[in-house]
Motif scaffolding. Structure first.
Motif, short mmCIF file in Angstrom:
data_model
loop_
_atom_site.label_atom_id
_atom_site.label_comp_id
_atom_site.label_asym_id
_atom_site.label_seq_id
_atom_site.Cartn_x
_atom_site.Cartn_y
_atom_site.Cartn_z
N GLU A 348 -27.14 -92.61 38.78
CA GLU A 348 -28.09 -91.65 39.33
C GLU A 348 -27.50 -90.32 39.72
N SER A 349 -26.18 -90.24 39.92
CA SER A 349 -25.67 -88.98 40.46
C SER A 349 -24.23 -88.75 40.01
N TRP A 351 -21.86 -88.36 41.97
CA TRP A 351 -21.04 -89.23 42.84
C TRP A 351 -20.87 -90.58 42.16
N ARG A 352 -21.96 -91.12 41.67
CA ARG A 352 -21.91 -92.46 41.06
C ARG A 352 -21.02 -92.45 39.82
N ASP A 425 -19.47 -99.29 48.80
CA ASP A 425 -20.08 -98.00 49.11
C ASP A 425 -21.45 -98.06 49.74
N ARG A 426 -22.04 -99.21 49.78
CA ARG A 426 -23.28 -99.39 50.55
C ARG A 426 -23.27 -100.83 51.08
N PHE A 446 -22.27 -93.80 57.02
CA PHE A 446 -23.36 -92.87 56.71
C PHE A 446 -23.96 -92.25 57.98
N ARG A 485 -28.10 -91.80 56.87
CA ARG A 485 -27.89 -90.34 56.88
C ARG A 485 -29.07 -89.67 57.58
N ASN A 536 -27.87 -86.00 49.26
CA ASN A 536 -26.71 -85.90 48.35
C ASN A 536 -26.76 -84.59 47.57
N ASP A 564 -21.79 -85.64 49.93
CA ASP A 564 -20.99 -86.11 48.80
C ASP A 564 -19.77 -85.22 48.59
C1 GZL Z 1 -22.86 -93.27 48.97
C2 GZL Z 1 -23.56 -93.59 47.65
C3 GZL Z 1 -24.67 -92.62 47.41
C4 GZL Z 1 -24.20 -91.19 47.16
C5 GZL Z 1 -25.19 -90.73 46.16
O1 GZL Z 1 -21.85 -94.22 49.22
O2 GZL Z 1 -24.06 -94.90 47.69
O3 GZL Z 1 -25.35 -93.03 46.23
O4 GZL Z 1 -24.19 -90.38 48.31
C6 GZL Z 1 -25.26 -91.95 45.27
O5 GZL Z 1 -24.83 -89.57 45.45
O6 GZL Z 1 -26.32 -91.88 44.41
#
Ligand code: GZL
Length: 630
Positions: A348-349, A351-352, A425-426, A446, A485, A536, A564
C-alpha cells in the motif's frame, strides 16, 4: 604505539589493580565494583545501580557480572547510589571519568535522573536505562517490564480464580510507593474494576518493606481473615504477608498472589513451590538482555532497538518447573536454515515497499527461507495465508496485521500447530490477553508518533487568535497505526489550545486515498483548512498533489505533516511542500530475523521491541536526504 585511548585504559588498569577505584568511587556496591582480574579490557561498562538493598537489584548486578565473565574484552564497574539521586549523578560522572565506554543505569528516580541521562547521551556516551523508563527518548535503549501489564496479569488470574461468584480481595499498597509498585497496582486494580463480583479493599503499609507488610497484616487481622486473596506487588512485600498469615494462623485460609517471581530463598518462585504463594507474575531482570545489547552497541552492530519491553509470565505450582527450566535454559543457534511464512497486509505504501525489501534482504543474510504473502488489505486473506503456512509446516510465522482485532482464532490454530507467531510493525489486541498467542512485537510506538506530530505543530506552527483548523487523513480503519497515531495526536492536542480537528476521514495509507479525501472535501467545501495531519507520507503527498491541481497550494499556506519519513517525504520537504515527517522505521529486517533465529534457538523473547525513531522537517531535509536508507 600506545594511543591516548590505550594509554588511558592501561592507566585505568593500574588504578584498578591498585584498588584505588574503590576509594575514588566513594562507595563500592556490595556486589563489588571492578573486576580487577580483567584489567586492560577493551571495553568498560559502568553500571549505576539505584541501591543494593532490593533483591532484584543485586540480581541485576550479578546477571551482568556473570555475563561479563564470558567476555574477555568487556569489564564491568559498578556503583551503588544507596538510594540517593545526588550520589547517582556523582557515580555516573565517576564511572565516565574512569573510561566507561557505556553506562547501564537503573535510576533512583526516573524523573530526577532524566537530565543527567540526557546529558551523557548527548555527549555520545551510550546509555542503557533499566527498569524505569525516563520521559522522552534521550537515551540509547530502555529495557524493562511493562508493570501495568504485570499488574493486569495478576488481576486476571485473581478474577479467574474467584470466578463468577467473586470474593473479597485485600490489595497492599504503600504510602510511599515506587513507580514500579504504582504501575503494578494500577494494572491490578484496573482489572478488579472490570469484575464487579469482586470486593477489593486497599490497606496501606508505612513503607515498601517486608516488615511493614508483616506489621500491617498482623494489625488488620479482622479485615484479612475475611479476605479470599491478598495481592502484594513485590516478592519482598509478599514474604512479609506470608509470614504474618503464618503467625496469625491464617496461612492456607487466605491466599496470596504477588509480582516479581524471583529465584532464590524466600523469593516468589520459592514461595510458590512451598505453597505459600498461590501465584506470582514473574518479571525477568533484564541483565542478560542488557549485556547482549551493550555488546552490540559497543561493536556498532545494526538493529539495536529503542525499547525492549520484557515479557512477564504468570507462575503457579502447575507451571513452575517448566518456568524454572526455561530460566536456566541455554539456547543455541545451530545455524540451520529456518522456514518462515510472512503475511504482509499488502503493498500500500512506499513504507511497505521499503519494509518488504528490508525483510527480504535480511532473510537471505540470516539463512532464512522466506515465504511472503500479500493480502491486499484483507484480514481474511491474511488468515488464508497463515493457514497455508501452517499446512506447509513452517518454523515461524510473521504477521503485519491489517487490523488489530479478531486474531484469537487463527493465532490459536498456529499455537496448536506448535508454530510461534511474531507481530511485525503492527501489534494486535488479544481478548483475555493470552500472551502465549503472540511471541513478541517488533515495531514502532504509534502513540508516541502521534504525540510527536502534534508536539511539532505546537512548537512550530503557533496558533494566533482563531483556532487553526486541522484535516486528519487516517490510515485504514482498525489498523493499530491508525488508532494509535490518532490517539497520540489527540492526547497532545487536547492539552494545547488553539487547534481543532475540523475534518477527519480514511485515506487507507495510500497516495490515491489521501488525494481522494481532499478532492471530496473540496467538492463540498471552500478550502478553509490550515493544517493537514496525515497518518503516513503517501496520503500526505496525494493530498498535496490535489491541492496543487486545484490551485490552492502553493498560493495558500497549508502546513502538511505526516509519519514515516520516506525518501519521497524528504524530497517534498526539500521542495518546500511537506513541512514535517515523524519517522517510522521500516528497516527492521535484521531485528525480525535475529528474533526468528533466537526464538528457534530457544531464547525467551521480550514482550515488545520498539524501534528508534526521530522527527524531520524542512530545516534538516536537504542535509539528510542523501543519507536516508528508505
Ligand atoms: C507502520 C506501518 C504503516 C506505515 C504505512 O508500522 O504499519 O503501514 O506507517 C504503512 O505507510 O502502510
Amino acid at each position: 604505539m600506545v594511543t591516548m585511548g590505550g594509554f588511558r585504559k592501561s592507566l585505568i588498569s593500574i588504578v584498578l589493580a591498585a584498588g584505588l577505584l574503590a576509594c575514588l568511587l566513594n562507595a563500592c556496591a556490595p556486589a563489588g565494583t571492578a573486576d580487577e582480574t580483567k584489567t586492560g579490557s577493551k571495553y568498560i561498562i559502568g553500571v549505576s545501580q539505584a541501591n543494593m538493598r532490593e533483591e532484584w537489584r543485586i540480581a541485576l548486578i550479578d546477571e551482568l557480572k556473570e555475563a561479563a565473565d564470558s567476555e574477555e574484552d568487556i569489564q564491568i564497574i559498578t556503583a551503588d547510589a544507596t538510594g540517593s539521586v545526588s550520589k547517582q549523578v556523582q557515580d555516573i560522572d565517576n564511572l565516565i571519568n574512569y573510561g566507561s565506554d557505556l553506562i547501564i543505569i537503573s535510576p533512583v528516580d526516573e524523573k530526577k535522573m532524566a537530565s543527567k541521562i540526557k546529558e551523557i547521551y548527548n555527549k555520545d556516551v551510550p546509555v542503557i536505562v533499566m527498569d524505569r523508563a525516563v520521559e522522552g527518548f534521550d537515551y540509547t535503549l530502555y529495557i524493562g517490564p511493562d508493570n501495568q501489564v504485570v499488574g493486569r496479569q495478576a488481576g486476571d488470574y485473581v478474577a479467574n480464580r474467584l470466578g463468577d461468584n467473586g470474593g473479597r480481595v485485600v490489595a497492599l499498597s504503600s504510602k510511599s510507593m515506587s513507580i514500579q509498585g504504582t504501575e503494578r497496582m494500577a494494572g491490578f486494580l484496573g482489572t478488579m474494576e472490570e469484575n464487579s463480583q469482586i470486593n477489593v479493599e486497599s490497606l496501606y503499609m508505612e513503607s515498601e518493606s517486608k516488615d511493614a507488610a508483616y506489621d500491617l497484616i498482623c494489625a488488620s487481622k479482622e479485615k484479612v481473615e475475611r479476605a479470599d486473596i491478598i495481592f502484594a506487588y513485590s516478592d519482598n512485600v509478599a514474604l512479609g504477608v506470608c509470614d504474618a498469615l503464618r503467625d496469625s494462623g491464617l496461612e492456607g485460609t487466605v491466599q496470596v498472589v504477588d509480582c516479581d517471581g524471583f529465584k532464590g530463598e524466600d523469593e516468589g518462585m520459592d514461595l510458590v513451590k512451598e505453597g505459600r504463594l498461590l501465584a506470582t507474575v514473574s518479571c525477568p531482570i533484564g541483565g542478560n538482555e542488557a549485556f547482549d545489547y551493550a555488546k552490540s552497541i559497543l561493536k556498532n552492530e545494526s538493529g539495536v532497538p529503542k525499547q525492549v519491553i520484557l515479557r512477564s509470565t504468570l507462575i503457579t505450582v502447575g507451571n513452575i518447573n517448566e518456568a524454572l527450566g526455561q530460566m536456566d535454559a541455554n539456547y543455541e543457534d545451530h545455524g540451520q536454515t529456518i522456514d518462515v511464512g510472512f503475511s504482509q497486509p499488502g503493498k500500500e505504501s512506499n513504507w511497505r515497499l521499503a519494509n518488504i525489501k528490508s525483510v527480504s534482504e535480511s532473510a537471505r543474510a540470516f539463512n532464512i527461507n522466506l515465504h511472503m504473502e500479500y493480502a491486499d488489505q484483507s484480514q481474511a486473506k491474511q488468515f488464508e495465508a497463515i493457514r497455508g503456512f501452517i499446512d506447509e509446516g513452517v518454523d515461524v510465522i510473521i504477521v503485519s496485521p491489517v487490523v488489530g482485532d479478531g486474531w484469537e482464532g487463527i493465532l490459536t490454530q498456529a499455537k496448536d500447530a506448535g508454530i510461534p507467531v511474531i507481530m511485525s510493525d503492527r501489534d494486535v489486541t488479544i481478548e483475555g490477553e493470552d500472551e502465549s498467542l503472540r511471541t513478541t512485537y517488533i515495531g514502532a510506538d504509534f502513540m508516541e508518533e502521534g504525540r510527536r506530530a502534534m508536539q511539532w505543530l505546537r512548537d512550530n506552527v503557533p496558533a494566533k487568535g482563531k483556532a487553526l483548523k486541522i484535516m486528519e487523513l487516517k490510515g485504514n480503519a482498525g489498523a493499530k497505526p491508525t488508532l494509535e497515531r490518532g490517539q497520540g495526536f489527540r492526547n497532545i492536542l487536547n492539552q494545547t489550545p488553539g487547534y481543532e480537528i475540523e475534518y477527519s476521514d480514511y485515506g487507507d495509507f495510500t497516495f490515491e486515498g489521501g488525494r481522494e479525501v481532499v478532492s471530496q472535501y473540496l467538492d463540498e467545501n471552500e478550502w478553509d483548512i490550515d493544517i493537514i495531519y496525515a497518518h503516513n507520507d503517501d496520503m500526505a503527498l496525494g493530498a498535496i498533489e490535489e491541492l496543487k491541481a486545484r490551485g490552492i497550494m502553493p498560493d495558500q499556506k497549508v502546513t502538511v505533516i505526516s509519519v514515516d519519513a520516506t525518501k519521497a517525504a524528504f524530497e517534498s520537504m526539500v521542495a518546500g511542500e511537506l513541512s514535517c515527517s515523524v519517522e517510522c522505521n521500516p528497516i527492521i529486517g535484521d531485528q525480525l530475523m535475529k528474533a526468528v533465529r533466537d526464538l528457534v534457538a530457544g531464547k525467551k523473547m521480550p514482550y515488545k521491541i520498539i524501534t528508534e525513531e526521530k522527527v524531520y522537517d524542512q530545516s534538516v531535509a536537504e542535509s539528510l536526504i542523501k543519507s536516508r536508507e528508505y
